[in-house]
Scaffold this motif. Structure first.
Motif, PDB file in Angstrom:
ATOM      1  N   GLY A  60     -17.553 -14.384  41.410  1.00 43.27           N
ATOM      2  CA  GLY A  60     -18.674 -14.338  40.179  1.00 43.27           C
ATOM      3  C   GLY A  60     -19.611 -13.618  40.656  1.00 43.27           C
ATOM      4  N   ALA A  61     -20.585 -13.768  41.412  1.00 44.64           N
ATOM      5  CA  ALA A  61     -21.542 -12.700  41.841  1.00 44.64           C
ATOM      6  C   ALA A  61     -21.105 -11.245  41.585  1.00 44.64           C
ATOM      7  N   GLY A  62     -19.653 -10.821  42.675  1.00 47.02           N
ATOM      8  CA  GLY A  62     -19.635 -10.002  43.262  1.00 47.02           C
ATOM      9  C   GLY A  62     -19.852  -9.200  41.740  1.00 47.02           C
ATOM     10  N   ALA A  63     -18.389 -10.221  40.729  1.00 48.54           N
ATOM     11  CA  ALA A  63     -18.276  -9.054  39.552  1.00 48.54           C
ATOM     12  C   ALA A  63     -19.463  -9.061  38.080  1.00 48.54           C
ATOM     13  N   THR A  64     -20.330 -10.289  38.780  1.00 49.49           N
ATOM     14  CA  THR A  64     -21.403  -9.982  37.846  1.00 49.49           C
ATOM     15  C   THR A  64     -22.464  -8.060  38.158  1.00 49.49           C
ATOM     16  N   VAL A  65     -22.626  -8.059  39.609  1.00 48.31           N
ATOM     17  CA  VAL A  65     -23.033  -7.409  40.609  1.00 48.31           C
ATOM     18  C   VAL A  65     -22.930  -5.628  39.543  1.00 48.31           C
ATOM     19  N   ILE A  66     -21.216  -6.018  40.100  1.00 51.81           N
ATOM     20  CA  ILE A  66     -20.496  -4.491  39.606  1.00 51.81           C
ATOM     21  C   ILE A  66     -20.717  -4.415  37.959  1.00 51.81           C
ATOM     22  N   ALA A  67     -20.637  -5.302  37.254  1.00 48.25           N
ATOM     23  CA  ALA A  67     -20.865  -4.992  35.791  1.00 48.25           C
ATOM     24  C   ALA A  67     -21.890  -4.415  35.683  1.00 48.25           C
ATOM     25  N   VAL A  68     -23.668  -4.750  36.336  1.00 43.04           N
ATOM     26  CA  VAL A  68     -24.428  -4.548  35.895  1.00 43.04           C
ATOM     27  C   VAL A  68     -25.041  -2.969  36.868  1.00 43.04           C
ATOM     28  N   PHE A  69     -24.221  -2.861  37.520  1.00 44.95           N
ATOM     29  CA  PHE A  69     -24.673  -1.461  38.244  1.00 44.95           C
ATOM     30  C   PHE A  69     -23.717  -0.302  37.490  1.00 44.95           C
ATOM     31  N   ALA A  70     -22.544  -0.970  35.993  1.00 43.58           N
ATOM     32  CA  ALA A  70     -21.701   0.103  35.666  1.00 43.58           C
ATOM     33  C   ALA A  70     -22.389   0.275  34.537  1.00 43.58           C
ATOM     34  N   ALA A  71     -23.461  -0.306  34.306  1.00 46.40           N
ATOM     35  CA  ALA A  71     -24.826  -0.144  33.232  1.00 46.40           C
ATOM     36  C   ALA A  71     -25.184   0.850  33.576  1.00 46.40           C
ATOM     37  N   ALA A  72     -26.457   0.867  35.066  1.00 47.55           N
ATOM     38  CA  ALA A  72     -26.989   1.504  35.845  1.00 47.55           C
ATOM     39  C   ALA A  72     -27.055   2.743  35.726  1.00 47.55           C
ATOM     40  N   THR A  73     -25.336   2.716  37.035  1.00 48.76           N
ATOM     41  CA  THR A  73     -24.526   4.341  36.720  1.00 48.76           C
ATOM     42  C   THR A  73     -24.383   5.071  35.664  1.00 48.76           C
ATOM     43  N   ALA A  74     -24.278   4.800  34.545  1.00 51.88           N
ATOM     44  CA  ALA A  74     -23.849   4.898  33.303  1.00 51.88           C
ATOM     45  C   ALA A  74     -25.647   6.136  33.067  1.00 51.88           C
ATOM     46  N   LEU A  75     -26.275   5.488  33.118  1.00 51.52           N
ATOM     47  CA  LEU A  75     -27.928   6.668  32.823  1.00 51.52           C
ATOM     48  C   LEU A  75     -28.077   8.168  33.099  1.00 51.52           C
ATOM     49  N   PRO A  76     -28.345   8.646  32.697  1.00 49.62           N
ATOM     50  CA  PRO A  76     -28.358  10.001  33.558  1.00 49.62           C
ATOM     51  C   PRO A  76     -30.037  10.567  34.676  1.00 49.62           C
ATOM     52  N   GLY A  77     -28.885  11.304  35.244  1.00 46.57           N
ATOM     53  CA  GLY A  77     -29.945  11.682  36.563  1.00 46.57           C
ATOM     54  C   GLY A  77     -31.186  10.635  37.026  1.00 46.57           C
ATOM     55  N   ARG A  78     -32.962  11.133  36.410  1.00 44.34           N
ATOM     56  CA  ARG A  78     -33.774  10.558  36.476  1.00 44.34           C
ATOM     57  C   ARG A  78     -33.691   8.964  36.091  1.00 44.34           C
TER      58      ARG A  78
END
Length: 481
Positions: free
Chosen positions: A133-151
């Protein structure tokens, strides 16, 4: 499925100095979203730091050797690692928020089971479920963060990295206090607090819903179960073999595990070659720089979690105190993660991501060796602090780098695989230290562990990113190389 030729260009994932990629005027604030996302990962990383202080008490309570308790950390890291690429592939069909909810439910259920387990085997099963469950949660969080542009992306990732490292380090204080006052079972149940945090993240659900969808990738293909299975067997066999001696695994069982791991390695190689769009896509791992980033991150994580596994028990031995004293002494080390998270953005303005990762790997090597060579609580805290800085910085730098190494519609898959390699390193660290400590003194075992981040350092220094090429951000998936 139609395939298109991918256009390529020289990568500028993390520039050596210059201006970041232009950002949209309406882009979300990276630090603000990073705080929200960082809050969501707090229980996951507390679940790593807190039990490390409780391991001696768990070993005594369940009448098992201390080395066997390493499975409480390694098992969590193992299933967390395996869940990450699965979650990355699920993001083809589900939004990050849906993956987040599923992950938090599994995290809470597994943690409650671990806390109530009457025997080590039940505790480990609960940790395996919670880790997934932790692994899935972390990936969901990073999916949102890495969708942001540049800086904004690096700001968000730096904040998340600082939150995760602080939680894993301060988890020792929390774990020590809870162990002393409520017992070790309450420590293992702490991650169940992730359920209430979902309500706190509700105002940000739009950002978590709109950044990862299956429509973006245009793919709704079936999950490659065979590919996932061979990768799981390979990772599980590796962790088990490293701890075979410390847990007293019989020789026939050890040989069977080794044979299973060998067959899984061959099966994974064949699957990658024969199924380009499988669980481990050939085009992703063939992207220049991707495997290097994963290996560097995995070795740094191995050094950090290996030290985190041993540091509390070493402090208890030196000081003659209990888990609370060990947790208090490790708080300054955890605080260093905040500094590392803030500095990483500044460093990536002046140096390439590979250069920054080399420095972070060097810090991890130094930290592991300080804990291995010197005695006394202060060197242990200093060495742990150095590995904390390496862990927090490497997580932000390498996760930010991954999306720019692959085609845009492979981003979530790449994030899942990269985080798998990082988290697998986090499982290898404690397993290696536990296994080696059964056949050699602990300082020597830690010195051997330092070889892993040293290999990451060498790889960072010898990598030549200028020769790499990656797909254009808008390119679709192409035929494998």
């Amino acid at each position: 499925m139609s395939q298109h030729t991918r256009q390529e260009t020289t990568p500028q994932a993390i520039t050596s100095g210059g201006t970041p990629a232009p950002e949209r005027a309406d882009a979300p604030d990276g630090r603000r979203l990073g705080l929200t996302l960082g809050m969501l990962v707090l229980p996951m990383y507390v679940a790593l730091g807190a039990p490390s202080v409780a391991l001696p008490a768990i070993g005594r309570a369940l009448a098992v050797p201390f080395g066997a308790t390493a499975w409480i950390l390694a098992g969590w890291s193992l299933t967390s690692a395996l869940a990450m690429p699965v979650a990355g592939r699920l993001l083809v069909r589900w939004s990050p928020f849906q993956v987040l909810v599923a992950g938090v439910v599994a995290l809470a259920a597994g943690s409650v089971l671990a806390g109530a387990g009457p025997a080590l085997s039940v505790v480990i099963v609960g940790r395996l479920i919670g880790g997934a469950g932790a692994g899935a949660t972390v990936i969901a969080v990073f999916a949102a963060a890495t969708a942001l542009p540049g800086r904004q992306r690096i700001r968000a990732l730096g904040t998340i990295a600082a939150a995760s490292a602080t939680a894993s380090g301060c988890g020792t204080l929390l774990g020590g206090a809870v162990t002393a006052w409520l017992g070790w079972r309450a420590v293992l149940a702490i991650p169940a607090l992730a359920l209430p945090l979902l309500l706190a993240a509700w105002p940000s659900r739009r950002a978590l819903t709109g950044s990862g969808s299956g429509e973006r990738n245009g793919s709704t293909g079936r999950l490659d179960v065979a590919g996932a299975a061979v990768l799981s067997v390979l990772a599980g066999s590796l962790i088990t073999l490293l701890q075979a001696h410390s847990v007293g695994l019989p020789a026939p069982v050890t040989l069977a595990v080794a044979a299973a791991g060998t067959l899984a390695a061959v099966g994974l190689w064949w699957r990658v070659r024969s199924t380009p769009d499988g669980f481990v896509p050939r085009r992703v791992i063939a992207s220049r720089g991707f495997l290097a980033a994963g290996l560097i991150g995995g070795t740094v994580f191995a050094g950090y979690y290996g030290v985190l596994f041993r540091a509390p028990s070493l402090i208890e031995q030196v000081m003659g105190g209990g888990p609370l004293e060990a947790g208090v002494l490790l708080v300054p080390a955890a605080a260093c993660s905040v500094l590392a998270g803030r500095l990483v953005g500044t460093l990536t303005d002046r140096f390439t991501g590979w250069q920054v990762s080399a420095g972070l790997a060097a810090l991890t090597v130094a930290g592991v060796l300080v804990v291995a060579i010197f005695t006394g609580p202060i060197p242990i805290v200093v060495g742990t602090a150095l590995t904390v800085c390496g862990f927090a910085g490497a997580q932000a730098v390498l996760v930010s780098l991954a999306p720019d190494l692959v085609a845009a519609d492979d981003r979530d898959t790449a994030q899942g695989l990269l985080n798998f390699m990082n988290a697998l390193g986090g499982g290898i660290g404690p397993a290696a230290v536990a296994g080696l400590s059964g056949i050699m003194p602990v300082p020597v075992a830690l010195a051997v562990l330092a070889v892993l981040p040293l290999a990451g350092l060498v790889l960072s220094l010898t990598w030549r990113p200028a020769a790499g090429r990656r797909p254009e951000p808008g390119a679709t998936r192409g035929s494998p190389r």
